[in-house]
Write a protein that holds these residues in place. Structure first.
Motif, PDB file in Angstrom:
ATOM      1  N   PHE A  66       1.061  -1.241  -0.165  1.00 59.44           N
ATOM      2  CA  PHE A  66       0.398  -0.419   0.172  1.00 59.44           C
ATOM      3  C   PHE A  66       0.962   1.143   0.225  1.00 59.44           C
ATOM      4  O   PHE A  66       0.600   2.532  -0.537  1.00 59.44           O
ATOM      5  CB  PHE A  66      -0.855   0.105   1.703  1.00 59.44           C
ATOM      6  N   SER A  67       1.684   1.155   1.162  1.00 62.08           N
ATOM      7  CA  SER A  67       2.936   2.642   0.908  1.00 62.08           C
ATOM      8  C   SER A  67       2.967   2.308  -0.681  1.00 62.08           C
ATOM      9  O   SER A  67       4.396   3.619  -0.497  1.00 62.08           O
ATOM     10  CB  SER A  67       3.967   2.176   2.278  1.00 62.08           C
ATOM     11  N   LYS A  68       3.549   1.923  -1.275  1.00 65.73           N
ATOM     12  CA  LYS A  68       4.107   1.845  -2.482  1.00 65.73           C
ATOM     13  C   LYS A  68       3.308   2.533  -3.644  1.00 65.73           C
ATOM     14  O   LYS A  68       3.803   2.646  -4.626  1.00 65.73           O
ATOM     15  CB  LYS A  68       5.193   0.163  -3.763  1.00 65.73           C
ATOM     16  N   THR A  69       1.850   2.491  -3.005  1.00 64.78           N
ATOM     17  CA  THR A  69       0.659   2.829  -4.264  1.00 64.78           C
ATOM     18  C   THR A  69       0.573   4.651  -4.445  1.00 64.78           C
ATOM     19  O   THR A  69       0.940   5.451  -3.099  1.00 64.78           O
ATOM     20  CB  THR A  69      -0.392   2.446  -4.004  1.00 64.78           C
ATOM     21  N   PRO A  70       0.221   4.764  -5.119  1.00 58.15           N
ATOM     22  CA  PRO A  70       0.020   6.908  -4.786  1.00 58.15           C
ATOM     23  C   PRO A  70      -1.378   7.170  -4.675  1.00 58.15           C
ATOM     24  O   PRO A  70      -1.750   7.563  -5.074  1.00 58.15           O
ATOM     25  CB  PRO A  70       0.259   6.688  -6.890  1.00 58.15           C
ATOM     26  N   LEU A  71      -1.897   6.068  -3.737  1.00 62.34           N
ATOM     27  CA  LEU A  71      -3.309   5.989  -3.375  1.00 62.34           C
ATOM     28  C   LEU A  71      -3.234   6.795  -2.042  1.00 62.34           C
ATOM     29  O   LEU A  71      -4.401   7.192  -1.034  1.00 62.34           O
ATOM     30  CB  LEU A  71      -3.831   4.542  -3.235  1.00 62.34           C
ATOM     31  N   PHE A 106      -1.664   6.365   7.380  1.00 60.48           N
ATOM     32  CA  PHE A 106      -1.718   7.073   6.180  1.00 60.48           C
ATOM     33  C   PHE A 106      -2.796   7.702   5.450  1.00 60.48           C
ATOM     34  O   PHE A 106      -3.874   7.601   7.146  1.00 60.48           O
ATOM     35  CB  PHE A 106      -1.301   5.887   4.942  1.00 60.48           C
ATOM     36  N   VAL A 107      -3.355   8.413   4.501  1.00 61.87           N
ATOM     37  CA  VAL A 107      -4.510   9.247   5.054  1.00 61.87           C
ATOM     38  C   VAL A 107      -4.560   8.955   3.330  1.00 61.87           C
ATOM     39  O   VAL A 107      -3.157   8.994   2.067  1.00 61.87           O
ATOM     40  CB  VAL A 107      -4.578  10.658   4.449  1.00 61.87           C
ATOM     41  N   SER A 108      -5.541   7.933   2.831  1.00 61.19           N
ATOM     42  CA  SER A 108      -6.530   7.811   1.989  1.00 61.19           C
ATOM     43  C   SER A 108      -7.240   8.145   1.620  1.00 61.19           C
ATOM     44  O   SER A 108      -8.202   7.230   2.224  1.00 61.19           O
ATOM     45  CB  SER A 108      -5.286   5.770   1.623  1.00 61.19           C
ATOM     46  N   LYS A 109      -8.149   8.090   0.097  1.00 60.40           N
ATOM     47  CA  LYS A 109      -9.577   7.673  -0.191  1.00 60.40           C
ATOM     48  C   LYS A 109     -10.010   7.147   0.177  1.00 60.40           C
ATOM     49  O   LYS A 109      -9.946   5.851  -0.513  1.00 60.40           O
ATOM     50  CB  LYS A 109     -10.259   8.426  -1.340  1.00 60.40           C
ATOM     51  N   ARG A 110     -10.986   6.510   0.931  1.00 62.44           N
ATOM     52  CA  ARG A 110     -11.745   5.591   1.017  1.00 62.44           C
ATOM     53  C   ARG A 110     -12.322   5.151   0.157  1.00 62.44           C
ATOM     54  O   ARG A 110     -12.463   3.373  -0.236  1.00 62.44           O
ATOM     55  CB  ARG A 110     -13.112   5.581   1.595  1.00 62.44           C
ATOM     56  N   VAL A 111     -12.511   5.045  -1.250  1.00 64.22           N
ATOM     57  CA  VAL A 111     -12.542   4.694  -2.130  1.00 64.22           C
ATOM     58  C   VAL A 111     -11.622   3.850  -2.751  1.00 64.22           C
ATOM     59  O   VAL A 111     -12.300   2.939  -3.273  1.00 64.22           O
ATOM     60  CB  VAL A 111     -13.288   5.674  -3.912  1.00 64.22           C
ATOM     61  N   HIS A 112     -10.451   4.354  -2.552  1.00 61.37           N
ATOM     62  CA  HIS A 112      -8.607   3.968  -2.988  1.00 61.37           C
ATOM     63  C   HIS A 112      -8.614   2.305  -1.884  1.00 61.37           C
ATOM     64  O   HIS A 112      -8.413   1.930  -1.784  1.00 61.37           O
ATOM     65  CB  HIS A 112      -7.763   4.642  -3.419  1.00 61.37           C
ATOM     66  N   PHE A 113      -8.553   3.396  -0.859  1.00 64.15           N
ATOM     67  CA  PHE A 113      -8.139   2.107   0.352  1.00 64.15           C
ATOM     68  C   PHE A 113      -9.429   0.896   0.319  1.00 64.15           C
ATOM     69  O   PHE A 113      -8.715  -0.185   0.515  1.00 64.15           O
ATOM     70  CB  PHE A 113      -7.925   2.901   1.606  1.00 64.15           C
TER      71      PHE A 113
END
Ligand SMILES: Cc1cc2nc3c(=O)[nH]c(=O)nc-3n(C[C@H](O)[C@H](O)[C@H](O)COP(=O)(O)OP(=O)(O)OC[C@H]3O[C@@H](n4cnc5c(N)ncnc54)[C@H](O)[C@@H]3O)c2cc1C
Length: 411
Positions: A66-71, A106-113
């Motif tokens: 997950f840390s390697k994604t741009p999400l 992390f902060v990530s839009k829930r649609v992505h996470f």
């Protein structure tokens, strides 16, 4: 009719976590959601250390991937704005359990996470994922449960149901008698903005404890590509008492608050405010019964101070999986046996929820909160204590002791 020994209703973070922990134990499950992923979920999008440490127990590779994604953006701390508008920056302490090469949150839009978790689910052959299927009713037959869809068709037969279907779960009400109680419930709204200035360089999440919102807060959580999740949440009893319209209050703050209006001067709203409920864990509840367990928001496990619920949803999913294994081994799905899940879950999360309730109560004294912030700005030791309080329950215990406030006031 589909038959599965274990069925999970709701494939948000709680449901995905349950299914993946079961898979790790070699137990197949059926995971059902009314939505088709990717789907949005109204949230602040903050993924704290509690989320990372549960994912780490599942498989450290997941956090790493997950840390390697741009999400996502990594977040290294929290910025508290006290009722007297003083600002305190508190770096997150990194959980020992979490790989030190990863950020504390992390902060990530829930649609992505949430979709990222669904992709992880799909990698596990023992999980059958059923999307676009809303479960609306259940009935008992021969010590098993029959689940019906919205057309009234009985489509699933199972020995054990784990309800992970969120804040508006009808099953929590029907089976466990959990009703919305305004003192133990927050209403929150979320919008997305682009181009807010003054964001901390290490993506600190911002919690603005403004006088008119207490014991709730206004937040700005930085996202990838210069965007941010902006919202506010307030306890429902306060909203009713003060007759507040959250949407109006949000725009009022953004457009007129002396500090915020400058930071939003050139910002663009990219999604209008949308609301959703947060059932708080400030009261212990019955969260299981014959052939079922409740987890996450369906079990009202949201932190009463921070409004975080993803971590507890995922942790309770892990505890439900552990208990499910015991049920299957003993072939016992009775309410009496299921009580072990309640005990285990509150044994693990109860203390933290109580302490967060104590922190929420502290917000009834805005002057004291402001004073602690003022002192912490000048005092490194107190700042470090507060930093530890965000992740360490032993340190947070101090909040219950008068001696802590005595030291702050007169130390
Ligand atoms: C405004 C706001 C801000 C928040 N900010 C944060 C934050 O920054 N950090 C944080 O940790 N928490 C935050 N929370 C809390 C967090 O969103 C929840 O605690 C978390 O989503 C709970 O996860 P869950 O898996 O229990 O439920 P959910 O994420 O709600 O997932 C439930 C799933 O069940 C499905 N479902 C529902 N009913 C049915 C049905 N009948 N049949 C089949 N499927 C069904 C839904 O489609 C959904 O996918 C916030 C909440 C709100 C409202």
């Amino acid at each position: 009719m589909i038959e599965s020994e274990v069925c999970i209703i709701g494939a948000g973070p709680g449901g995905c976590s349950t299914a993946m922990f079961l898979a790790k134990m070699g137990i197949p499950s059926l995971l059902v959601d009314k939505a088709t992923f990717p789907r949005d979920k109204i949230c602040g999008d903050g993924l704290s250390g509690w989320v990372l440490s549960t994912l780490n127990k599942l498989d450290p590779e997941i956090n790493y991937t997950f840390s390697k994604t741009p999400l996502q953006v990594p977040s290294w701390g929290a910025r508290f704005i006290a009722p007297n508008l003083q600002t305190l920056d508190v770096p997150f302490k990194i959980h020992d359990a979490v790989n030190n090469n990863l950020p504390a949150g992390f902060v990530s839009k829930r649609v992505h996470f949430d979709n990222f978790l669904i992709e992880e689910v799909k990698k596990r052959d023992s999980i059958s994922l059923l999307e676009n299927t809303e479960i609306t009713d259940l009935e008992y037959a021969d010590n098993q449960v029959l689940l019906s869809d919205k057309n009234g068709n009985k489509i699933i037969k199972t020995k054990l149901v784990i309800f992970a279907n969120g804040a508006y779960s009808k099953f929590s009400k029907k089976l466990a008698n959990i009703h919305m109680e305004k003192r133990h419930y927050v209403a929150g709204i979320r919008s997305y903005y682009d181009g807010i200035t003054g964001i901390h360089e290490n993506n600190y999440i911002e919690l603005h404890f403004l006088k008119d919102l207490l014991p709730g807060y206004f937040w700005i959580f930085p996202l990838p590509n210069g965007q941010a999740n902006v919202g506010l949440g307030m306890r429902s009893d306060k909203i009713s008492k003060k007759g507040i319209n959250l949407k109006k209050m949000l725009y009022q703050l953004i457009n007129h608050n002396s500090i915020l209006k400058e930071r939003f001067a050139n910002a663009k709203e990219i999604d209008s405010p949308k609301g959703f409920g947060l059932p708080l864990g400030s009261k212990r509840r019955k969260i299981s019964g014959d052939n079922y367990m409740l987890i996450g928001d369906a079990a009202s496990l949201i932190d009463p101070f921070t409004g975080e619920g993803i971590g507890n949803a995922m942790a309770s999913g892990m505890y439900a999986a552990i208990h499910a294994e015991k049920c299957l081994k003993a072939n016992n799905f009775s309410a009496e046996f299921m009580k072990g899940y309640d005990q285990y879950t509150y044994g693990k999360l109860g203390k933290e929820l109580q302490l967060s309730k104590a922190m929420q109560d502290l917000l009834n004294y805005p002057w004291l909160f402001s004073l602690i912030v003022n002192k912490a700005i000048k005092n490194k030791t107190l700042r470090e204590t507060i930093s530890s309080m965000l992740t360490d329950m032993e340190v947070r215990e101090q909040l219950k002791k008068p001696s802590f406030y005595f030291k702050v006031l007169f130390g």
